[in-house]
Design an enzyme around this catalytic site. Structure first.
Site, PDB file in Angstrom:
ATOM      1  N   SER A   4     -14.563  64.232  53.713  1.00 38.55           N
ATOM      2  CA  SER A   4     -13.186  63.761  53.700  1.00 38.55           C
ATOM      3  C   SER A   4     -13.127  62.431  52.993  1.00 38.55           C
ATOM      4  CB  SER A   4     -12.640  63.612  55.113  1.00 38.55           C
ATOM      5  OG  SER A   4     -13.038  62.368  55.633  1.00 38.55           O
ATOM      6  N   LYS A   5     -11.980  62.165  52.354  1.00 36.86           N
ATOM      7  CA  LYS A   5     -11.949  60.990  51.491  1.00 36.86           C
ATOM      8  C   LYS A   5     -11.950  59.688  52.272  1.00 36.86           C
ATOM      9  CE  LYS A   5      -7.014  61.230  50.321  1.00 36.86           C
ATOM     10  NZ  LYS A   5      -6.069  61.361  49.233  1.00 36.86           N
ATOM     11  N   ARG A   6     -11.814  59.749  53.577  1.00 38.04           N
ATOM     12  CA  ARG A   6     -11.939  58.515  54.352  1.00 38.04           C
ATOM     13  C   ARG A   6     -13.387  58.058  54.434  1.00 38.04           C
ATOM     14  NH1 ARG A   6      -9.178  58.450  60.033  1.00 38.04           N
ATOM     15  NH2 ARG A   6     -10.367  56.525  60.251  1.00 38.04           N
TER      16      ARG A   6
END
Ligand code: GLU
Length: 487
Positions: free
Chosen positions: A252-254
């Site tokens: 996930s881009k987090r």
């Protein structure tokens, strides 16, 4: 039978590495079997789909070296290949489902649906349409329609029994019809939903094998039901495991950048990135890791796809990329690639313009400008905290700016400036107090060449990552904070 596979991205954001991974597998499967690979744009979500995102997806896949036999850019006998241009086709198919009693009109208001869901939540039942409108008589329906009450069209689902989904890799999976929702097929504005458009198009485009991420496995019963209602032979299904971070959490881009554009901006070479994705699904020859597309295609086998989550391990990608840089390029090729990556004339001119008024000796250029030619920069927590903002405000500023930048339609100095001014206003802080930590996060130093221009020149993907790193240095953002700040 000619094997036909497809990739069907929704153009709602940055080109995701997962899309490239699924595209590569579809490509290899089709080509290995002498078949065709199709690209279809699933832009039924009109509010979130953009042409820029579509362009970026096509460009990124091409950049990686993938190509397709049919698609919106190359045409083909089954077009149009953009769902927004196929509305009429979906309308006809919905009409047929309604006429055959395989779908029904639902006039329930959003308020009623919300109440229904609240009751289901309270009794810990799965959220599922309760079927109220299946009981409407023909007269009642006609009356509501005449009164202009908006409606959606929903899929009729068997009340009991099980659906058997045959997956090429997972075998037969049984799913209770009782857990399958009466899916909305057409929204009140007449636009189809993903499920309807996807099935109709896969059939009309003669797709023989649907190979996609495992997040779609739970949708398979609805799709199989639609094939049955239309009297069509369903394609073979293969649901791929999702890419994972090394800690096995979902990519996930987090946690890590997921955009292909980021890896391009970091100076990963396209053939190395494609090779890296290939190692997640194709068995390389004994003792070798370097594979080009032809070799991956040749060696591709469904049985080799492991169902454990393939790990998107950036350190492995870096290692492989290093090998490509050293082993697959002579000095001329290397120089050409380095220049195209970060030293083109237009960029150098803009940077020179920023540097000229600020140096005393030409040898000041290196330390002043190094951050323009780097991926991440070293960020010191004390430097970040040295200004007037407290920790919460600092993190909030970085997070709000990240969202603000993501929402910018075009990446230009004026828009960038507006985002940071807006952040300052929201924090009720002076602009200078807000920009200070941004200098640190973006350039690695509290003073440097002008910030907005620097952000502009560095580009969206590198900037997003530097802000993410700065947030991490400050301890990250909690879900509660994210929720509160999103308001
Ligand atoms: N549009 C869907 C997506 O973005 C496609 C899923 C499928 O391949 O059926 O993932």
């Amino acid at each position: 039978m000619t094997v036909r596979t497809r990739i069907a991205p929704s153009p709602t954001g940055d080109p995701h590495v997962g899309t490239a991974y699924v595209a590569l597998i579809n490509y290899c499967f089709a080509k290995k079997n002498g078949g065709k690979f199709v690209l279809r744009i699933e832009d039924t979500d009109r509010a979130r789909s953009t042409r820029e995102s579509e362009r970026a997806i096509l460009d990124s896949l091409h950049w990686l070296g993938l190509s397709w036999d049919e698609g919106p850019d190359v045409g083909g006998p089954h077009g149009p290949y953009r769902q927004s241009e196929r509305s009429e086709i979906y309308r006809e198919h919905v009409a047929k489902l309604l006429a055959d009693g395989n779908a029904f009109k639902c006039f329930c208001t959003p308020e009623r649906l919300e109440e229904m869901r609240a009751v289901q939540r309270a009794s810990k039942l799965p959220s599922r349409y309760d079927g109220l409108c299946t009981g409407l008589s023909a007269e009642e329906i006609a009356k509501k329609e005449a009164a202009g009450i908006p409606y959606v069209v929903r899929l009729s689902v068997p009340a009991e029994g099980v659906c058997v989904v045959n997956d090429l890799r997972r075998g037969a999976i049984e799913i209770d019809w009782g857990s399958v929702d009466m899916q909305v097929l057409m929204k009140s504005d007449g636009m189809p939903t993903y499920h309807l458009a996807n099935v109709v198009d896969d059939h009309l485009m003669e797709i023989t094998h649907v190979i996609r991420g495992e997040e779609w496995l739970s949708s398979a019963p609805k799709h199989l039901l639609l094939y049955k209602y239309f009297g069509w032979e369903p394609p073979q299904l293969l649901h791929l495991p999702l890419l994972r971070n090394p800690d096995k959490s979902k990519l996930s881009k987090r946690k890590n950048p997921t955009s292909i554009l980021f890896y391009k901006a970091m100076g990963h070479l396209p053939d190395a990135l494609l090779n890296f994705l290939g190692l997640l699904c194709v068995m390389p020859p004994e003792g070798e890791e370097i594979m080009d597309l032809a070799m991956m295609t040749d060696r591709f086998a469904v049985e080799h796809i492991s169902l454990g989550g393939p790990v998107f391990d950036v350190s492995k990608l870096d290692w492989l990329n290093g090998r490509y840089i050293r082993e697959r390029n002579d000095l001329d090729a290397f120089m050409a690639k380095a220049q195209a990556w970060g030293f083109d004339q237009a960029k150098l001119r803009r940077i020179a313009e920023l540097a000229q008024p600020r140096i005393e000796r030409l040898s000041d250029l290196g330390p002043l400008l190094a951050f323009f030619f780097a991926g991440r920069v070293a960020v010191n927590a004390e430097e970040l905290r040295a200004g007037k903002l407290d920790d919460v405000s600092l993190r909030k500023a970085l997070q709000l700016a990240t969202w603000g930048f993501d929402a910018l339609a075009s990446w230009q100095t004026a828009g960038i400036e507006a985002v940071l001014k807006d952040v300052a206003a929201r924090l009720d802080a002076k602009l200078r107090e807000v920009t200070r930590p941004f200098y640190v996060a973006i350039t690695g130093s509290p003073t440097s060449v002008p910030l907005y221009d620097s952000i502009d020149i560095l580009g969206r993907d590198i900037v997003r990552e530097r802000l993410r790193v700065a947030l991490e240095v400050l301890g990250g953002v909690s879900s509660a904070e994210l929720k509160e700040w999103a308001k």
